[in-house]
Scaffold this motif. Structure first.
Motif, PDB file in Angstrom:
ATOM      1  N   ASN A  20       0.818  -1.206   0.000  1.00 45.71           N
ATOM      2  CA  ASN A  20       0.000   0.000   0.000  1.00 45.71           C
ATOM      3  C   ASN A  20       0.854   1.260   0.000  1.00 45.71           C
ATOM      4  N   ALA A  45      -7.085   8.362   0.689  1.00 43.10           N
ATOM      5  CA  ALA A  45      -6.735   7.024   0.199  1.00 43.10           C
ATOM      6  C   ALA A  45      -5.972   6.223   1.248  1.00 43.10           C
ATOM      7  N   LEU A  48      -8.009   3.962   3.685  1.00 42.25           N
ATOM      8  CA  LEU A  48      -8.657   2.731   3.226  1.00 42.25           C
ATOM      9  C   LEU A  48      -7.904   1.460   3.620  1.00 42.25           C
ATOM     10  N   ASP A  76     -13.264  -3.708  -0.560  1.00 42.73           N
ATOM     11  CA  ASP A  76     -13.202  -3.245  -1.953  1.00 42.73           C
ATOM     12  C   ASP A  76     -11.851  -2.608  -2.257  1.00 42.73           C
ATOM     13  N   TRP A  77     -11.286  -1.930  -1.254  1.00 36.91           N
ATOM     14  CA  TRP A  77      -9.965  -1.339  -1.465  1.00 36.91           C
ATOM     15  C   TRP A  77      -8.922  -2.415  -1.760  1.00 36.91           C
ATOM     16  N   MET A  81      -6.583  -2.224  -4.774  1.00 36.16           N
ATOM     17  CA  MET A  81      -5.144  -2.161  -4.543  1.00 36.16           C
ATOM     18  C   MET A  81      -4.393  -3.192  -5.379  1.00 36.16           C
ATOM     19  N   ASN A 125      -7.084   5.216 -12.646  1.00 40.20           N
ATOM     20  CA  ASN A 125      -8.222   5.158 -11.728  1.00 40.20           C
ATOM     21  C   ASN A 125      -9.506   4.766 -12.452  1.00 40.20           C
TER      22      ASN A 125
END
Length: 388
Positions: A20, A45, A48, A76-77, A81, A125
């Protein structure tokens, strides 16, 4: 054993944090053109990844709608990711390839390099969000797979049997009332003789299921010969006795290392999950196939439910006619499907070995993100034909 589990978990969290950090740093660099706004965007961000880890722990002690939302967003992240990571790595490999031949991106782009980076950021994105929308559809609109199998055994007064196989519902925080309502409706449209659940009906604990009254929906499944289930590895993550009690209260018959003659026509064999052989729920041990088959009439069709699709050769040697499994999710998120393909003899679909038929379901629900890429949630409609 406990020390090893803690070490592995800490290692996973550390790797998750590093991944991350890498993705967020690249995002920060790509937003140079928008100046101070990137602090706000990256700040949001950065919450998350922490939300996912926080909810992973908190949901084990508390159960309410807000935690469900937090767990869903954090999950969902994780899916997002994964694809951010893949794209960022691809971009960095391209950058390194240019540097290796003495070039750099600024050589081709010049003074607009800062804005090109931002445009690429926007494009990445959009790509990831599009994948998540497609993945949500794949996860929430299950396909119905029709499978015909002929078993070379005679069954008096019955020339066929229709089975609905479902697996890995992971009911609870994310796969809730609306999902289960659609699934029950689809199952009942198929008018099966019998419905079989190949494990992981519960996502860790039945608390969310009780709060959302999911048991009432499960009891609406219609099948003349009944609803039967084995437990999977996720039923072991909470209080096992409590989970089993809840499953039984939903109108299903549990097969826990059990051989059961149904309608005087065929046997259902249900195994405890293989996790019992790896130190979980000490005090209980799963039987061998030989012990499970003790006293069983082999002239009748033998249908085995075993959550994890391992040791097919032992199933063939035991003269089982049909084994039904789940567990794999077929990887759920590509390219994780490449891992499941390597781990299992089959990670989805149909296989025949000798006189034994196997079917591994991709699963009906999801674990973590309600997203599937490269896979699709499925209800399996098996039509078994018997020898006249």
């Amino acid at each position: 054993m406990k020390g090893a589990i803690i070490f592995i978990f800490v290692l996973i969290v550390l790797i998750y944090g590093l991944i991350n950090t890498y993705v967020l740093i690249r995002g920060w660099q790509a937003m140079e053109a928008v100046g101070p706004f990137r602090k706000i965007i990256i700040g949001v961000a950065a919450v998350l990844p922490m939300l996912f880890i926080t909810m992973f722990f908190v949901r084990r002690f508390f159960d309410n709608g807000l935690i469900d939302i937090g767990w869903a967003i954090g999950s969902d992240w994780v899916a997002a990711m994964l694809y951010f990571l893949m794209i960022v790595i691809a971009i960095d490999v391209l950058r390194l390839a240019l540097w290796a031949v003495g070039k750099s991106p600024t050589t081709f782009i010049g003074e607009y390099y800062m804005w090109v980076k931002f445009i690429v950021f926007i494009a990445v994105n959009i790509i990831v969000l599009t994948m998540l929308f497609i993945g949500r559809y794949n996860a929430t609109a299950p396909k119905v797979n029709m499978v015909d199998i002929t078993i070379e055994k005679n069954v008096p007064d019955r020339d066929s049997l229709s089975i609905v196989l479902i697996s890995d519902l992971h009911l609870g925080a994310i796969n809730g009332y609306s999902s289960l309502q659609r699934w029950v409706s689809e199952i009942n449209k198929l008018s099966p003789d019998i419905v079989l659940i190949a494990g992981d009906m519960v996502d860790d604990s039945p608390k969310s299921m009780e709060r959302k009254k999911l048991g009432e929906l499960l009891m609406q499944i219609k099948a003349p010969l009944g609803l039967y289930a084995v437990q999977g590895n996720h039923e072991l993550f909470g209080d096992f006795s409590q989970t089993l009690g809840y499953m039984q209260s939903c109108g299903m018959t549990l097969l826990l290392d059990t051989a059961l003659l149904v309608d005087n026509s065929f046997y259902l064999l249900g195994r405890l999950d293989r996790s019992f052989g790896r130190g979980f729920q000490t005090g209980r041990h799963r039987k061998t196939l030989e012990a499970l088959l003790d006293g069983v009439d082999h002239s009748k069709p033998l249908i085995l439910l075993d959550h994890q699709p391992f040791e097919f050769d032992k199933t063939v040697a035991a003269d089982i006619d049909l084994q039904l499994s789940g567990h794999t999710h077929a990887g759920q998120l590509w390219p994780l499907s490449l891992i499941t393909k390597g781990m299992y003899e089959i990670d989805r679909g149909y296989l025949r070995k000798g006189n034994t038929h196997f079917y591994v379901s991709e699963g009906l629900g999801t674990w973590g993100p309600q997203v599937r890429i490269g896979t699709r949630s499925e209800i399996v409609f098996l039509k078994l034909h018997f020898k006249p």
